[in-house]
Design a protein around this motif. Structure first.
Motif, PDB file in Angstrom:
ATOM      1  N   ASP A 179       0.818  -1.205   0.000  1.00 19.34           N
ATOM      2  CA  ASP A 179       0.000   0.000   0.000  1.00 19.34           C
ATOM      3  C   ASP A 179       0.857   1.262   0.000  1.00 19.34           C
ATOM      4  O   ASP A 179       0.526   2.249  -0.660  1.00 19.34           O
ATOM      5  N   ALA A 180       1.961   1.237   0.735  1.00 21.30           N
ATOM      6  CA  ALA A 180       2.855   2.395   0.757  1.00 21.30           C
ATOM      7  C   ALA A 180       3.484   2.612  -0.620  1.00 21.30           C
ATOM      8  O   ALA A 180       3.652   3.759  -1.068  1.00 21.30           O
ATOM      9  N   ALA A 181       3.826   1.523  -1.292  1.00 18.74           N
ATOM     10  CA  ALA A 181       4.409   1.641  -2.632  1.00 18.74           C
ATOM     11  C   ALA A 181       3.395   2.200  -3.622  1.00 18.74           C
ATOM     12  O   ALA A 181       3.748   3.014  -4.495  1.00 18.74           O
ATOM     13  N   ILE A 182       2.137   1.796  -3.489  1.00 19.94           N
ATOM     14  CA  ILE A 182       1.090   2.338  -4.360  1.00 19.94           C
ATOM     15  C   ILE A 182       0.890   3.820  -4.075  1.00 19.94           C
ATOM     16  O   ILE A 182       0.784   4.645  -5.000  1.00 19.94           O
ATOM     17  N   GLU A 183       0.854   4.198  -2.816  1.00 22.23           N
ATOM     18  CA  GLU A 183       0.676   5.602  -2.451  1.00 22.23           C
ATOM     19  C   GLU A 183       1.816   6.456  -2.994  1.00 22.23           C
ATOM     20  O   GLU A 183       1.595   7.599  -3.420  1.00 22.23           O
ATOM     21  N   ALA A 184       3.019   5.930  -3.019  1.00 15.65           N
ATOM     22  CA  ALA A 184       4.161   6.677  -3.558  1.00 15.65           C
ATOM     23  C   ALA A 184       3.997   6.956  -5.048  1.00 15.65           C
ATOM     24  O   ALA A 184       4.536   7.953  -5.564  1.00 15.65           O
ATOM     25  N   GLU A 185       3.270   6.091  -5.756  1.00 15.66           N
ATOM     26  CA  GLU A 185       2.993   6.331  -7.175  1.00 15.66           C
ATOM     27  C   GLU A 185       1.814   7.277  -7.364  1.00 15.66           C
ATOM     28  O   GLU A 185       1.771   8.054  -8.321  1.00 15.66           O
ATOM     29  N   VAL A 186       0.846   7.217  -6.460  1.00 13.00           N
ATOM     30  CA  VAL A 186      -0.348   8.055  -6.561  1.00 13.00           C
ATOM     31  C   VAL A 186      -0.030   9.524  -6.285  1.00 13.00           C
ATOM     32  O   VAL A 186      -0.461  10.429  -7.023  1.00 13.00           O
ATOM     33  N   ALA A 187       0.707   9.777  -5.217  1.00 12.45           N
ATOM     34  CA  ALA A 187       0.872  11.132  -4.698  1.00 12.45           C
ATOM     35  C   ALA A 187       1.380  12.150  -5.713  1.00 12.45           C
ATOM     36  O   ALA A 187       0.853  13.278  -5.765  1.00 12.45           O
ATOM     37  N   PRO A 188       2.382  11.850  -6.529  1.00 10.11           N
ATOM     38  CA  PRO A 188       2.870  12.876  -7.460  1.00 10.11           C
ATOM     39  C   PRO A 188       1.807  13.388  -8.423  1.00 10.11           C
ATOM     40  O   PRO A 188       1.837  14.570  -8.815  1.00 10.11           O
ATOM     41  N   TYR A 189       0.865  12.531  -8.813  1.00 12.17           N
ATOM     42  CA  TYR A 189      -0.162  12.957  -9.759  1.00 12.17           C
ATOM     43  C   TYR A 189      -1.074  14.028  -9.175  1.00 12.17           C
ATOM     44  O   TYR A 189      -1.668  14.815  -9.925  1.00 12.17           O
TER      45      TYR A 189
END
Length: 259
Positions: free
Chosen positions: A189-199
């Motif tokens: 989940d943390a890895a997914i959030e790291a991809e989501v946040a920049p957008y």
């Protein structure tokens, strides 16, 4: 919707859940239709900034529902083409979704499940997952998912796994380019959030336009390509090997080509 669900948060992040846990999220006719509808809805919703494609249960997606495939053996050729087309156009709807699509691969993905990961802009998996293009073990081919798999892996990497039906682990999926990274399940989940946040710091219209541009610069997946894959899948359903392979699966026996 009965086979999928959608959750939205206040930031505009929508999670599209595959929700046939008892069937390992296999792609049934109903799920295919609901996924296509969801892609259309999410694409048109200006409040949605990012979409995460996730799955409930132990498996990400076991591939095409074999019961649905078995029905095609007795269908008329036009019906077979129509059913194969529904799968193909659902994949294209996700592939061209005008939002970033991030795959959260928490469990095993086979056949069409590999295709679902391939239509994501980035897919991250748990380091315990197994994946594989297992269609040829059933007398089928990775037809409608083929353009997306090839676009993701490149032809050289795809040749390593496209025809053999062998399963491979998350580390090899990373080396093939199918997964961007593999992380412990507790860190997914943390890895997914790291991809989501920049957008969330980007202009959504620019993101959509950039994604559309990229689709024209990469391998061309147009109507002609899609219709070709539809025909290839329908041809497999009309042949001798697919009924034998899927019949053997249901009969819990080896198909004839395994001696």
């Amino acid at each position: 919707m009965e086979t999928i669900s959608i959750e939205r948060d206040a930031r505009g992040v929508a999670t599209l859940w595959l929700d046939r846990e008892d069937k390992h999220n296999a792609l049934s006719a109903q799920m295919i239709a609901e996924l296509h509808e969801a892609a259309t809805q999410l694409g048109a919703d200006d409040s949605v900034r990012v979409v995460v494609l996730a799955a409930k249960g132990k498996s990400f997606c076991a591939g095409g529902d074999l019961g649905w495939m078995r029905q095609q053996f007795e269908a008329e050729p036009a019906v077979r083409m129509e059913e194969a087309g529904k799968l193909a156009w659902m994949l294209q709807a996700l592939n061209t979704l005008p939002k970033p699509l991030i795959g959260r691969v928490q469990g095993n993905a086979f056949g069409g499940g590999v295709g679902m990961a391939s239509v994501c802009d980035i897919a991250i998996g748990a380091d315990t997952v197994l994946m594989g293009l297992t269609e040829t073990r059933l007398g089928l081919i990775p037809a409608t998912i083929g353009p997306y798999v090839c676009a993701r892996m490149g032809e050289a990497n795809a040749r390593r796994v496209f025809m053999s039906g062998r399963r491979f682990d998350a580390a090899e999926a990373v080396s093939l380019g199918l997964l961007a990274k593999a992380v412990p399940a507790a860190d997914l989940d943390a890895a997914i959030e790291a991809e989501v946040a920049p957008y969330l710091d980007c202009a959504p219209g620019a993101v959509a336009r950039a994604k559309a541009l990229l689709r024209t610069l990469g391998p061309r997946i147009d109507e002609a390509t899609i219709l070709h894959t539809v025909g290839e899948l329908a041809a497999c359903w009309e042949g001798q090997e697919a009924p034998e392979g899927i019949g053997a699966f249901f009969d819990k026996r080896k198909p004839s080509w395994q001696g």
